[in-house]
Design a protein around this motif. Structure first.
Motif, short mmCIF file in Angstrom:
data_model
loop_
_atom_site.label_atom_id
_atom_site.label_comp_id
_atom_site.label_asym_id
_atom_site.label_seq_id
_atom_site.Cartn_x
_atom_site.Cartn_y
_atom_site.Cartn_z
N PRO A 186 0.80 -1.23 0.00
CA PRO A 186 0.00 0.00 0.00
C PRO A 186 0.83 1.28 0.00
O PRO A 186 0.27 2.36 -0.17
CB PRO A 186 -0.83 -0.12 1.28
CG PRO A 186 -0.11 -1.08 2.13
CD PRO A 186 0.64 -2.00 1.22
N TYR A 187 2.15 1.19 0.14
CA TYR A 187 3.00 2.37 0.12
C TYR A 187 3.66 2.60 -1.24
O TYR A 187 4.33 3.59 -1.45
CB TYR A 187 4.07 2.28 1.21
CG TYR A 187 3.45 2.18 2.58
CD1 TYR A 187 2.82 3.28 3.16
CD2 TYR A 187 3.46 0.98 3.28
CE1 TYR A 187 2.23 3.18 4.40
CE2 TYR A 187 2.87 0.88 4.52
CZ TYR A 187 2.26 1.98 5.06
OH TYR A 187 1.67 1.88 6.30
N SER A 188 3.46 1.66 -2.15
CA SER A 188 4.01 1.79 -3.50
C SER A 188 3.05 2.58 -4.38
O SER A 188 1.84 2.40 -4.31
CB SER A 188 4.23 0.39 -4.10
OG SER A 188 4.56 0.48 -5.45
N SER A 189 3.58 3.47 -5.22
CA SER A 189 2.71 4.27 -6.09
C SER A 189 2.03 3.41 -7.14
O SER A 189 0.99 3.79 -7.68
CB SER A 189 3.50 5.38 -6.76
OG SER A 189 4.46 4.85 -7.63
N SER B 142 0.82 0.39 -6.53
CA SER B 142 -0.11 -0.53 -5.89
C SER B 142 -1.55 -0.06 -6.04
O SER B 142 -1.86 1.11 -5.81
CB SER B 142 0.23 -0.66 -4.41
OG SER B 142 -0.73 -1.45 -3.75
N ASN C 200 -3.00 1.60 -2.78
CA ASN C 200 -2.51 2.90 -2.29
C ASN C 200 -3.56 3.97 -2.64
O ASN C 200 -3.78 4.26 -3.81
CB ASN C 200 -1.18 3.24 -2.93
CG ASN C 200 -0.59 4.54 -2.44
OD1 ASN C 200 -1.27 5.36 -1.83
ND2 ASN C 200 0.68 4.75 -2.70
N GLY D 234 -1.93 6.71 -4.79
CA GLY D 234 -1.09 6.32 -5.93
C GLY D 234 -1.86 6.28 -7.24
O GLY D 234 -3.06 6.55 -7.30
#
Length: 145
Positions: A124-127, A129, A132, A135
């Motif tokens: 959930p911290y990856s753009s 994902s 997120n 994102g």
């Protein structure tokens, strides 16, 4: 000279064989214009190419190209922003490339390539994902006729 003539013909043939429709981004960001959770963007249920349209080829539960058909074999494909293939956005639990296959590479909660793995592609911290909320998510492409 013959190579110059043949090469453009092969490039045109390849381009027509791999034609795909951009359907938006699989993202939980409701404010992004290309997000499938934005009802005024790519998630518009009246858009003929939306996966949210229950009567369209990519959203109908009866279409073989739909993300919502549990028997679909030509569901839309997912790609991250680097062009890496992330499986098929499908509710088919038997398709090996489906994001709904709990034993497949793209659906298993233990696979690093799966959007269902919170420590892999589903971080959930990856753009990239889809989980997120800020994102861009993953790009969705459907096969063109």
């Amino acid at each position: 000279m013959k190579r110059i003539i043949i090469l453009p013909a092969l490039m045109v043939l390849y381009a027509t064989a791999t034609a795909q429709n951009y359907l938006g981004n699989l993202s939980s960001n409701p404010y992004a214009p290309n997000s499938t959770t934005n009802p005024y963007g790519a998630g518009n249920p009246y858009n003929p190419n939306s996966i949210s349209n229950p009567y369209g080829q990519y959203g109908s539960e009866y279409s073989n190209r739909s993300a919502n058909n549990p028997y679909a074999t030509e569901a839309p494909k997912l790609y991250d922003n680097e062009g890496n293939y992330r499986g098929r956005l499908s509710s088919n639990p038997y398709d090996p490339d489906s994001t709904s296959n709990p034993y497949g590479r793209y659906g298993s909660q233990y696979s690093p390539d799966s959007i269902n793995n919170p420590y892999g592609a589903g971080n959930p911290y990856s753009s990239n994902s889809p989980s997120n909320p800020y994102g861009q998510g993953l790009s969705i492409y459907g096969d063109d006729d």
